[in-house]
Design a protein around this motif. Structure first.
Motif: not given
Length: 873
Positions: A808-815
């Motif tokens: 269920g993890g998703r990639l995102c660069l926003s903290t």
């Protein structure tokens, strides 16, 4: 006119296309008039000797005919001119001219003319010395404390000092360890010569030591020196300044102290007689010449320093007192008394601009009007400032720093790939296996709206694809102009490129001087590297792609690759790449699946799979269907991917070992050359040459194999990223994050390799957006990348990345967006070890995790077959 420009008193240009250097200028009363008026003596590399006596009618006049006292062509290049007491029996001043292979001493005299033309000047050769070695520079002085005469010391290009006692040659000495000659000066107070060696250190040699040392008949030490006969030449003192010197000057204004000034490439130094630093000054600009002279303040010294910014600076010790602009870059500067005007600054450029100037200012005729004084209302100013800040903030948010529409309208770049091959292939003498290599023409068109300058077009394709021409330059493009350039692309190698996409980048400058860049991408046809082939029934590597629409005929998707089998099955199609690798496409007749049942190499699946998905999307877009989607439900082929990583890493380690071995053998070979070639006639040196050559060939072969392996690794990486995106239905932004993490390098090197870079990027993702807890997010990564010992850690992180995406993890660069992700992720994700001890402690838990992975993701909306099934740690 600028306030701080040098005031031009007199100037002229010497000759045409002549060259000058710092030793070509001298100021002295060379004709012995005794009135204290200096003459300007200039020698050029073309062999012309000129003597001037400037006396302008008014300030700023150019040279008049009567200003040139003498002009003589001496044929040989003039390296340096000096004036001193060089003739025995008299204390009159004479002129010494240094040529590359000759030293000449002249007397300069003038005779009163009988007509109105005035005094006539001539030179007379007093004596000359033919030099056995090529000269570099010279210095003069009362060597050994002699009185009433000057001796000359010439430094040769190979580091030999030759001393002449006026008409006779005294001796010659080689400076120890000399490699390249440096500036040379004589200190009368310590009776020593000062120079700067190629070791970038100031060295001082006593004249007495030079005089009593053994004769320099040979460069190396003679047998008599080794036996103790004669004295060895030793240096008096040295000082390491860490840079090469441009010039040296000895300044002595009283009998109690003298200073040694050294002009370096970035600093100038003031030294005491014993070599200790009195002070130094770091220069802001690259210097070209300098001249220390006396100061009006007691205990200080003024220094003129010219630089390559056409400036002349005046320093009082280390304090800048004045800066003035010159019309040229000075290579030599002198100060003298000309026409009853004391302190005239004479400068000479390398192309013959000779100027006499003085320091002064031009008064400003403009006076600023008085401003009406009024009281300021700080409250109103504060309100106005806040409004302006709000406007600036809104503008930055809405349109950014650069207006994109204007930049795009400046130049439009478009590329068109020819649908057919070239009638005559441009791949001259290139064959891949038994196949003739075709080429295809690409045309790039530039359309500009405004006038542009310095246009440079660069085209790039993925190797082993090559271009017939990849650089195009246009000096100027008028407004509303169109330029079209063409080039051909073909395959040069027995392996496949990771992409069929090319990129054309145009850099140019707008009329305002602002540099801009535009680019255009183009896609090469699959048939450039692929041919129709027979379908294969054996399956080495297999992938299955699911679609949400009914099956499509492969013949309609790949019309140029129709090669039907005997039973005329339209759901099977074979492909053969240039070089021999085969791939087979199989479309299911009943289900919505398209398989690749056979491929000899895992990475070769990438191009056909990508091409298939692109053509399916284009096909359904033409049909007006917008909800078409592909998915992947098979096992993630990480084991095959890891084999390519191990092979690439093994070649990197092998290349590192070969380079170290080659370095060791090269050192041994040089030692063998020094010792054996002069004593023995055996074949040992030949064996060493063969060993070094074979190692060099091995390094080159390993580099070629490493480049091919990296290209194949990029193809496999593209395929893995595509499968992960189809498996987890990732968005375009998330796929871009994966591509940035897995493909950070365009070229793999020993200093910065693929493995350590990708490991750092994946570790960052696992510790931020894919972290299990906030504790992992607080961990810091190492800032230094180095080649790892093995690939086990990298493979473990790649497997862990796929596992956390499956949970269920998703990639995102926003903290900010990373925090909620950790709340919805199921438990069971292993932490990333931060040390060897922690890694060993979690190794067993990680093994159990991937063994029971199919059981752990039963609840997730995934197919029955686990994507990580069969992956071993």
């Amino acid at each position: 006119m600028s306030l701080f420009k040098a005031r031009d008193w007199w100037s002229t240009v010497l000759g045409e296309k002549e060259e000058f250097d710092q030793g070509c200028l001298c100021l002295a009363d060379v004709d012995n008039t005794g009135n204290g008026q200096d003459k300007v003596i200039v020698g050029s590399f073309m062999g012309y000797l000129r003597i001037f006596n400037p006396h302008p009618v008014k300030t700023g006049d150019g040279a008049q005919a009567e200003d040139l006292l003498l002009e003589v062509h001496l044929r040989d290049p003039i390296l340096q001119v000096e004036v001193g007491k060089f003739v025995s029996g008299t204390e009159m001043l004479h002129l010494a001219v240094l040529h590359s292979r000759k030293l000449c001493v002249y007397s300069v005299s003038g005779s009163l003319g009988n007509v109105e033309h005035g005094t006539q000047y001539q030179i007379k050769l007093m004596y000359e010395h033919n030099l056995q070695r090529t000269a570099c520079n010279m210095t003069y002085g009362s060597f050994g404390g002699v009185k009433g005469r000057d001796l000359i010391c010439i430094q040769s290009m190979d580091g030999m000092l030759m001393v002449f006692e006026q008409e006779s040659y005294a001796f010659g000495r080689f400076l120890p360890g000399s490699l390249l000659p440096g500036p040379l000066a004589y200190s009368s107070r310590t009776d020593s010569f000062i120079t700067v060696s190629s070791c970038r250190q100031v060295e001082s040699y006593k004249y007495q030591v030079l005089a009593f040392a053994t004769d320099a008949d040979k460069r190396q030490e003679t047998e008599q020196q080794k036996l103790g006969s004669g004295k060895r030449l030793v240096v008096d003192w040295t000082l390491n300044i860490g840079e090469q010197a441009l010039d040296i000057c000895i300044v002595s204004f009283n009998q109690s102290a003298s200073s040694i000034f050294v002009l370096g490439e970035r600093n100038f130094f003031c030294l005491k007689d014993n070599g200790q630093i009195r002070f130094m000054k770091k220069l802001d600009c690259s210097p070209s010449c300098f001249l220390p002279y006396c100061s009006v303040s007691e205990g200080t010294i003024n220094t003129l320093i010219g630089n390559h910014n056409n400036m002349l600076h005046v320093y009082q010790d280390v304090t800048l007192k004045w800066a003035t602009q010159l019309p040229h870059i000075p290579v030599a500067v002198r100060v003298g008394c000309l026409h009853d005007l004391k302190g005239v600054i004479v400068t000479l450029s390398d192309d013959g601009h000779l100027q006499c100037s003085y320091l002064g200012t031009d008064p400003s005729l403009f006076q600023a009007p008085k401003v009406e004084s009024r009281e300021l209302n700080y409250d109103e100013l504060d309100i106005e400032l806040k409004e302006l800040q709000k406007i600036i903030k809104d503008v930055n948010k809405s349109q950014g720093v650069w207006p994109m529409t204007e930049r795009e309208d400046d130049l439009k770049v478009s590329a068109m790939v020819s649908p057919n091959f070239d009638s005559v292939s441009q791949s001259t003498d290139v064959e891949v296996g038994a196949d003739l290599v075709p080429s295809v023409t690409v045309k790039v068109t530039l359309q500009n709206r405004v006038a542009l300058q310095k246009i440079r077009l660069s085209v790039y394709v993925q190797p082993p694809l090559v271009l017939t021409c990849d650089q195009f330059t246009f000096e100027l493009m008028a407004p509303e102009m169109t330029r079209t350039v063409g080039f051909s692309v073909y395959l040069k190698g027995s392996y496949l490129p990771p992409e069929l996409e090319g990129n054309a980048v145009v850099s140019y400058s707008r009329p305002t001087g602002i540099p801009r860049v535009s680019q255009c991408k183009f896609r090469l046809p699959l048939k450039l590297i692929c041919l129709p082939g027979q379908p294969s029934k054996t399956a080495s590597h297999k992938l299955t792609i699911d679609t949400n629409k009914s099956p499509v005929s492969l013949l309609s998707l790949f019309p140029g690759f129709a090669n039907q089998s005997e039973d005329d099955q339209v759901n099977v199609m074979g492909f053969r790449f240039l070089g021999g690798s085969r791939v087979t496409l199989l479309a299911s007749k009943t289900s919505q699946r398209i398989s690749h049942p056979d491929c000899e190499q895992f990475e070769d699946l990438w191009l056909i799979t990508n091409e298939l998905i692109i053509r399916l999307q284009e096909y359904f877009e033409k049909q007006g269907i917008k909800d078409f989607a592909c998915s992947f439900s098979g096992s993630m082929p990480l084991q095959e991917y890891f084999e390519l990583i191990d092979h690439h890493f093994e070649l990197r380690i092998n290349g590192e070992k070969l380079e170290e071995l080659l370095s060791e053998r090269a050192v041994q070979f040089r030692a063998i050359q020094r010792r054996l070639l002069t004593r023995f006639k055996d074949k040992t040196p030949q064996v060493s040459i063969i060993t070094v050559i074979s190692l060099a060939d091995a390094v080159e072969e390993n580099q070629d194999n490493l480049f091919q392996s990296f290209t194949r690794l990029k193809s496999a990486t593209h395929l893995v990223i595509l499968l992960i995106g189809l498996w987890q239905k990732l968005s375009a932004d998330q796929i871009a994050i994966l591509e940035a993490a897995f493909l950070p390098l365009q070229q793999d090197t020993q200093e910065l390799g693929w493995e350590e870079t990708v490991d750092a990027a994946i570790s960052h993702l696992l510790k931020t957006c894919l972290s299990k807890s906030s504790k992992e997010q607080a961990l810091n990564l190492s800032s230094q990348l180095s080649i790892p010992k093995d690939t086990s850690r990298l493979k473990k992180h790649i497997t862990l990345l796929c596992d956390r995406l499956a949970k269920g993890g998703r990639l995102c660069l926003s903290t900010d967006a990373a925090a909620p992700q950790t709340m919805v992720m199921p438990g069971g994700c292993a932490t990333i070890p931060e040390s060897d001890l922690e890694e060993r402690s979690v190794e067993q838990d990680s093994t159990e995790l991937f063994t029971n992975h199919k059981h752990l993701i039963v609840e997730t909306p995934m197919p029955e077959v686990s994507p990580l099934q069969g992956v071993s740690e």
